[in-house]
Design a protein around this motif. Sequence first.
Motif, PDB file in Angstrom:
ATOM      1  N   UNK A  26       0.829  -1.047  -0.617  1.00  0.00           N
ATOM      2  CA  UNK A  26      -0.125   0.302   0.219  1.00  0.00           C
ATOM      3  C   UNK A  26       0.676   1.095   0.274  1.00  0.00           C
ATOM      4  N   UNK A  27       1.503   2.111  -1.418  1.00  0.00           N
ATOM      5  CA  UNK A  27       1.693   2.971  -1.054  1.00  0.00           C
ATOM      6  C   UNK A  27       1.419   4.002   0.069  1.00  0.00           C
ATOM      7  N   UNK A  28       2.428   4.933   0.310  1.00  0.00           N
ATOM      8  CA  UNK A  28       2.537   5.995   1.408  1.00  0.00           C
ATOM      9  C   UNK A  28       1.147   6.764   1.408  1.00  0.00           C
ATOM     10  N   UNK A  29       1.274   6.597   0.296  1.00  0.00           N
ATOM     11  CA  UNK A  29       0.117   8.211   0.296  1.00  0.00           C
ATOM     12  C   UNK A  29      -1.158   7.518   0.042  1.00  0.00           C
ATOM     13  N   UNK A  30      -1.322   6.628   0.343  1.00  0.00           N
ATOM     14  CA  UNK A  30      -2.894   5.588  -0.594  1.00  0.00           C
ATOM     15  C   UNK A  30      -3.273   5.914  -2.044  1.00  0.00           C
ATOM     16  N   UNK A  31      -2.027   5.750  -3.148  1.00  0.00           N
ATOM     17  CA  UNK A  31      -3.242   5.752  -4.379  1.00  0.00           C
ATOM     18  C   UNK A  31      -2.667   4.662  -4.966  1.00  0.00           C
ATOM     19  N   UNK A  65     -10.357   1.958   1.157  1.00  0.00           N
ATOM     20  CA  UNK A  65      -9.807   2.130   1.885  1.00  0.00           C
ATOM     21  C   UNK A  65      -8.778   3.413   1.262  1.00  0.00           C
ATOM     22  N   UNK A  66      -8.424   3.209   0.314  1.00  0.00           N
ATOM     23  CA  UNK A  66      -7.374   4.222  -0.564  1.00  0.00           C
ATOM     24  C   UNK A  66      -8.777   5.455  -0.358  1.00  0.00           C
ATOM     25  N   UNK A  67      -9.523   5.142  -0.646  1.00  0.00           N
ATOM     26  CA  UNK A  67     -10.437   6.677  -1.569  1.00  0.00           C
ATOM     27  C   UNK A  67     -10.467   7.235   0.170  1.00  0.00           C
ATOM     28  N   UNK A  68     -10.795   6.154   1.357  1.00  0.00           N
ATOM     29  CA  UNK A  68     -11.525   6.736   2.440  1.00  0.00           C
ATOM     30  C   UNK A  68     -10.215   8.292   2.616  1.00  0.00           C
ATOM     31  N   UNK A  69      -8.802   7.507   2.700  1.00  0.00           N
ATOM     32  CA  UNK A  69      -8.061   7.729   2.825  1.00  0.00           C
ATOM     33  C   UNK A  69      -7.331   8.973   2.292  1.00  0.00           C
ATOM     34  N   UNK A  70      -7.684   9.413   1.008  1.00  0.00           N
ATOM     35  CA  UNK A  70      -8.010  10.435  -0.231  1.00  0.00           C
ATOM     36  C   UNK A  70      -8.250  11.630   0.923  1.00  0.00           C
ATOM     37  N   UNK A 104     -10.186  10.589  -9.926  1.00  0.00           N
ATOM     38  CA  UNK A 104     -11.251   9.679  -9.008  1.00  0.00           C
ATOM     39  C   UNK A 104     -11.689  10.473  -7.908  1.00  0.00           C
ATOM     40  N   UNK A 105     -10.503  10.952  -7.487  1.00  0.00           N
ATOM     41  CA  UNK A 105     -10.768  11.670  -6.094  1.00  0.00           C
ATOM     42  C   UNK A 105     -11.162  12.954  -6.648  1.00  0.00           C
ATOM     43  N   UNK A 106     -10.958  13.341  -7.896  1.00  0.00           N
ATOM     44  CA  UNK A 106     -12.222  15.344  -7.775  1.00  0.00           C
ATOM     45  C   UNK A 106     -13.866  14.611  -8.522  1.00  0.00           C
ATOM     46  N   UNK A 107     -13.513  13.925  -8.650  1.00  0.00           N
ATOM     47  CA  UNK A 107     -14.830  13.577  -9.623  1.00  0.00           C
ATOM     48  C   UNK A 107     -16.127  13.347  -8.160  1.00  0.00           C
ATOM     49  N   UNK A 108     -15.381  12.470  -7.015  1.00  0.00           N
ATOM     50  CA  UNK A 108     -15.682  12.317  -5.940  1.00  0.00           C
ATOM     51  C   UNK A 108     -16.122  13.148  -4.749  1.00  0.00           C
ATOM     52  N   UNK A 109     -15.117  14.725  -4.644  1.00  0.00           N
ATOM     53  CA  UNK A 109     -15.630  16.165  -4.326  1.00  0.00           C
ATOM     54  C   UNK A 109     -15.741  16.885  -4.933  1.00  0.00           C
ATOM     55  N   UNK A 143     -19.389   7.658  -1.492  1.00  0.00           N
ATOM     56  CA  UNK A 143     -19.194   8.620  -0.843  1.00  0.00           C
ATOM     57  C   UNK A 143     -20.070   9.850  -0.341  1.00  0.00           C
ATOM     58  N   UNK A 144     -19.927  10.310   0.930  1.00  0.00           N
ATOM     59  CA  UNK A 144     -21.386  11.468   1.262  1.00  0.00           C
ATOM     60  C   UNK A 144     -19.999  12.556   2.548  1.00  0.00           C
ATOM     61  N   UNK A 145     -19.298  13.682   2.333  1.00  0.00           N
ATOM     62  CA  UNK A 145     -18.984  14.734   3.344  1.00  0.00           C
ATOM     63  C   UNK A 145     -19.558  14.501   4.467  1.00  0.00           C
TER      64      UNK A 145
END
Length: 154
Positions: A26-31, A65-70, A104-109, A143-145
Amino acid sequence: MKASRLRFGMNLWPPFLFAGIRVVEISPDYRYARVRMRLRPWNRNFFGTHFGGSLFAMTDPFWVLLLFNQLKGEHVVWDRAGEIEFVAPGRGTVYAEFRLTDDHVAEVLDQTRDGDKALIWFETDVVGQDGAVIARVKKQVYARRKRDKQLAHA
């Protein structure tokens, strides 16, 4: 939590440990994450190939796990749906890789900015040592804020 500590704990987690599933990285940046499963007597089916449930299990928690940590804990994130297509018999060692992109992250945000939910589909191939696809897995992540974070960003 540090990614290395999470990896260590997941490798001791009974559902992975007893299925022969090993979190390789698992990369340190969770990517990024990489998972391996060797064919053993306790994870093979009647036909001597990988048990389908174990193939699905080896891909189960990683997108969440990856998304939650991002998202830095500002969102509730969990699996909503999953599908698996068995492409070829799994013999020997199989692998799965997960790469979370900026898109991926931008889409969720973007989808959760106003308190709405995001439902994002992720795809992962389980491959053999030769790179041949054994199974295709699709996971839908919700995902939801978090409510207290919604008020802070309003």
